[in-house]
Design a protein around this motif. Structure first.
Motif, PDB file in Angstrom:
ATOM      1  N   GLN A 198       0.824  -1.197   0.000  1.00  0.00           N
ATOM      2  CA  GLN A 198       0.000   0.000   0.000  1.00  0.00           C
ATOM      3  C   GLN A 198       0.866   1.257   0.000  1.00  0.00           C
ATOM      4  O   GLN A 198       0.613   2.199  -0.763  1.00  0.00           O
ATOM      5  CB  GLN A 198      -0.911  -0.001   1.228  1.00  0.00           C
ATOM      6  N   GLU A 212       0.879   4.026  -3.079  1.00  0.00           N
ATOM      7  CA  GLU A 212       0.470   5.389  -2.735  1.00  0.00           C
ATOM      8  C   GLU A 212       1.587   6.384  -3.023  1.00  0.00           C
ATOM      9  O   GLU A 212       1.334   7.505  -3.492  1.00  0.00           O
ATOM     10  CB  GLU A 212       0.067   5.456  -1.259  1.00  0.00           C
ATOM     11  N   TYR A 225      -3.256  12.528   2.459  1.00  0.00           N
ATOM     12  CA  TYR A 225      -3.894  11.237   2.743  1.00  0.00           C
ATOM     13  C   TYR A 225      -4.766  11.317   3.989  1.00  0.00           C
ATOM     14  O   TYR A 225      -5.811  10.666   4.066  1.00  0.00           O
ATOM     15  CB  TYR A 225      -2.842  10.139   2.889  1.00  0.00           C
ATOM     16  N   LEU A 270      -7.912  12.883   2.801  1.00  0.00           N
ATOM     17  CA  LEU A 270      -8.671  11.952   1.976  1.00  0.00           C
ATOM     18  C   LEU A 270      -9.372  10.901   2.838  1.00  0.00           C
ATOM     19  O   LEU A 270     -10.538  10.564   2.606  1.00  0.00           O
ATOM     20  CB  LEU A 270      -7.723  11.292   0.982  1.00  0.00           C
ATOM     21  N   ASN A 271      -8.676  10.403   3.847  1.00  0.00           N
ATOM     22  CA  ASN A 271      -9.261   9.383   4.717  1.00  0.00           C
ATOM     23  C   ASN A 271     -10.448   9.918   5.504  1.00  0.00           C
ATOM     24  O   ASN A 271     -11.420   9.195   5.749  1.00  0.00           O
ATOM     25  CB  ASN A 271      -8.193   8.834   5.679  1.00  0.00           C
ATOM     26  N   LYS A 308     -13.488  10.660   2.651  1.00  0.00           N
ATOM     27  CA  LYS A 308     -14.201   9.529   2.055  1.00  0.00           C
ATOM     28  C   LYS A 308     -15.176   8.889   3.051  1.00  0.00           C
ATOM     29  O   LYS A 308     -16.131   8.230   2.646  1.00  0.00           O
ATOM     30  CB  LYS A 308     -13.215   8.492   1.529  1.00  0.00           C
ATOM     31  N   GLU A 317      -5.380   8.364  -4.377  1.00  0.00           N
ATOM     32  CA  GLU A 317      -5.853   7.105  -3.800  1.00  0.00           C
ATOM     33  C   GLU A 317      -6.497   6.214  -4.848  1.00  0.00           C
ATOM     34  O   GLU A 317      -6.304   4.998  -4.846  1.00  0.00           O
ATOM     35  CB  GLU A 317      -6.841   7.352  -2.661  1.00  0.00           C
ATOM     36  N   THR A 318      -7.266   6.812  -5.760  1.00  0.00           N
ATOM     37  CA  THR A 318      -7.919   6.004  -6.778  1.00  0.00           C
ATOM     38  C   THR A 318      -6.889   5.324  -7.663  1.00  0.00           C
ATOM     39  O   THR A 318      -7.028   4.140  -8.004  1.00  0.00           O
ATOM     40  CB  THR A 318      -8.858   6.873  -7.634  1.00  0.00           C
ATOM     41  N   SER A 335      -5.168   2.591  -5.559  1.00  0.00           N
ATOM     42  CA  SER A 335      -6.070   1.461  -5.389  1.00  0.00           C
ATOM     43  C   SER A 335      -6.129   0.612  -6.653  1.00  0.00           C
ATOM     44  O   SER A 335      -6.096  -0.624  -6.597  1.00  0.00           O
ATOM     45  CB  SER A 335      -7.474   1.971  -5.035  1.00  0.00           C
ATOM     46  N   ALA A 394     -11.029   1.647  -2.214  1.00  0.00           N
ATOM     47  CA  ALA A 394      -9.800   2.101  -1.579  1.00  0.00           C
ATOM     48  C   ALA A 394      -8.730   1.030  -1.471  1.00  0.00           C
ATOM     49  O   ALA A 394      -8.477   0.324  -2.423  1.00  0.00           O
ATOM     50  CB  ALA A 394     -10.107   2.706  -0.217  1.00  0.00           C
ATOM     51  N   ARG A 395      -8.147   0.905  -0.311  1.00  0.00           N
ATOM     52  CA  ARG A 395      -6.894   0.181  -0.225  1.00  0.00           C
ATOM     53  C   ARG A 395      -7.099  -1.306  -0.045  1.00  0.00           C
ATOM     54  O   ARG A 395      -7.930  -1.756   0.709  1.00  0.00           O
ATOM     55  CB  ARG A 395      -6.056   0.730   0.932  1.00  0.00           C
TER      56      ARG A 395
END
Length: 484
Positions: A164, A168, A195, A198-199, A202, A297-298, A301, A480-481
């Motif tokens: 990950q 990233e 990040y 973003l976390n 979302k 992130e997209t 992922s 996501a991840r």
């Protein structure tokens, strides 16, 4: 516990005040499960993976269904044909976004993706087109290759817990190179905070969460900490937004002043005549491109899903590598100039987006006016979502849909059936992702570089036995991840 108690009190107040009356429509809404008073269908949803619930309901109620959350109508489209009919052919009525109070409360109102249809959106998309249109996106060839080479070097020694991190780092540093150039003072800090934002975002700005604030507007008057969960982080989100909008932009300004700035979208913009209003738009566009739907992130992922597919389907990996060897040979690394000779790799990436679409419910649309489709009424202001997960699992279109099979996307003579940038994962109508060409080229370059250098296989334990992959996905607005 406080959150549950608070909601219970809210419901009691709403019951007592008689605010449960439903709107009367001239025609029936699309079919759907029977809603409960106040809650609607909220308690029937898989809160972490609502796309699975909507897909299951689609098998019972049809390709277009209705869900109700706290008195707000949601129209869920489970068919590509219907998505094309409404969002493409009737795009004038389906091109705005629902008003998500969570978006504003979290400081994310700058986000191009969620802007209502209008002049500000057109100005944002014009900037996106100027800097990320197809021919210009292809010109970043050297940047794509340099960062993809770095990704491969990192993956050579990567353990599963670092997968990950490395994907990233690839997506984040690549997008930063194109948008801001090299930020000597704050690159690591910027990535970390981006990040973090973003976390939070979302988890907060899903339509299901926003419906609660729309139905009960006095919730936003409460201290966010008493709502619990991600809502308690809205203050931090606002702080991060202001930092990320201004700090990297100001650093590029300083670099231009002292002659150390590298070429980037921001340096190109700042070299032209502009005013403060233009700067605010550019800041919003650049940060949206960084953390938005096709942002870091997209992309990360999607690269992870690609790696997962290569592990689970070694025959696909072998065929792709054979195609690269035949078209390019062993004397040099493949590049974008070779793409026309590698249709099977394009089919793999098309299938990656179908197999696990990175944003399973897409980005919500809203109706500007009442509409009727197939005898069903779609009211003005309804939230309309294309369930990309249901599209990806439509057995009439993709037989044995859970299986990864790139051949679905090839003609008999081995050519790609549809251009990659037309994939439903990039959205529909006037709100189709403006950064899709950049996402396309950066994903393709990563994949071809990985396949040209690495053989992707299961990890081994201390006894030399293969460790089986059990993919898990973090919940939220995106799949996501990957945790393998």
């Amino acid at each position: 516990m406080l959150f549950i108690l608070g909601i219970s009190c809210i419901i009691a107040l709403v019951v007592a005040s008689g605010l449960t009356r439903r709107r009367v429509y001239p025609m029936p809404l699309p079919p759907g499960p029977h809603p409960l008073p106040f809650w609607g269908n909220a308690l029937q949803l898989d809160a972490k993976r609502p796309w699975l619930t909507y897909t299951a309901w689609g098998k019972t109620y049809g390709k277009i269904i209705r869900s109700r959350l706290f008195g707000i109508d949601f129209i869920i489209i489970n068919s590509e044909t219907i998505a094309q009919e409404l969002l493409e052919k009737r795009s004038a009525n389906y091109s705005t976004r629902p008003i998500l109070r969570t978006n504003e409360l979290a400081g994310l109102a700058y986000n191009t993706v969620m802007l209502p249809y209008g002049e500000t959106l057109r100005q944002h998309r014009k900037i996106f087109h100027q800097v990320l249109r197809a021919e210009l996106s292809a010109s970043y060839h050297e940047i794509y290759s340099r960062h993809a080479n770095g990704l491969v070097i990192n993956l050579l020694s990567a353990t599963s817990d670092l997968l990950q991190k490395h994907t990233e780092a690839y997506s984040g540093s690549l997008i930063m190179a194109v948008t801001y150039g090299h930020l000597a003072q704050g690159q690591i800090s910027f990535l970390t905070r981006a990040y973090e934002l973003l976390n939070i975002g979302k988890r907060v700005i899903t339509p299901e969460n926003a419906a609660m604030f729309t139905a009960f507007p006095f919730l936003e008057k409460l201290p966010f900490w008493c709502l619990g969960g991600a809502f308690a982080l809205m203050g931090r989100s606002r702080e991060l937004c202001q930092q990320l909008l201004n700090e990297p932009f100001d650093e590029v300004k300083a670099q231009i002043a002292d002659g150390t700035a590298s070429h980037s979208l921001v340096t190109d913009f700042l070299s032209q005549p502009h005013d403060d209003a233009d700067e605010d738009k550019m800041k919003a566009v650049v940060l949206t491109g960084y953390v938005g739907k096709t942002g870091m992130e997209t992309l990360a992922s999607t690269v992870q899903i690609f790696l997962l597919a290569m592990v689970l389907y070694p025959d696909v990996q072998a065929r792709a590598r054979a195609e690269i060897d035949q078209a390019v040979g062993h004397d040099r690394m493949p590049c974008l100039d070779d793409r026309a000779s590698l249709p099977y790799l394009d089919a793999i990436l098309y299938e990656v987006l179908r197999w696990y679409p990175p944003v399973p419910l897409g980005i919500s649309h809203a109706t500007l006016d009442d509409d009727v489709y197939d005898g069903h009424f779609i009211p003005k202001g309804a939230t309309v979502m294309v369930n990309q997960w249901a599209l990806s699992r439509d057995e009439d279109v993709f037989p044995d849909a859970s299986r990864f099979d790139p051949n679905r996307h090839l003609t008999i003579d081995g050519k790609l059936k549809n251009p990659f940038v037309n994939h439903f994962a990039f959205g529909h109508g006037r709100r189709i992702c403006p950064g899709r060409w950049f996402a396309d080229n950066s994903l393709w370059t990563a994949a071809v570089t990985i396949l040209a250098v690495l053989r992707i296989d299961h990890a081994k334990d201390s006894n030399g036995d293969r460790i089986e992959v059990k993919p898990e996905f973090t919940p939220g607005l995106t799949i996501a991840r990957l945790k393998a």
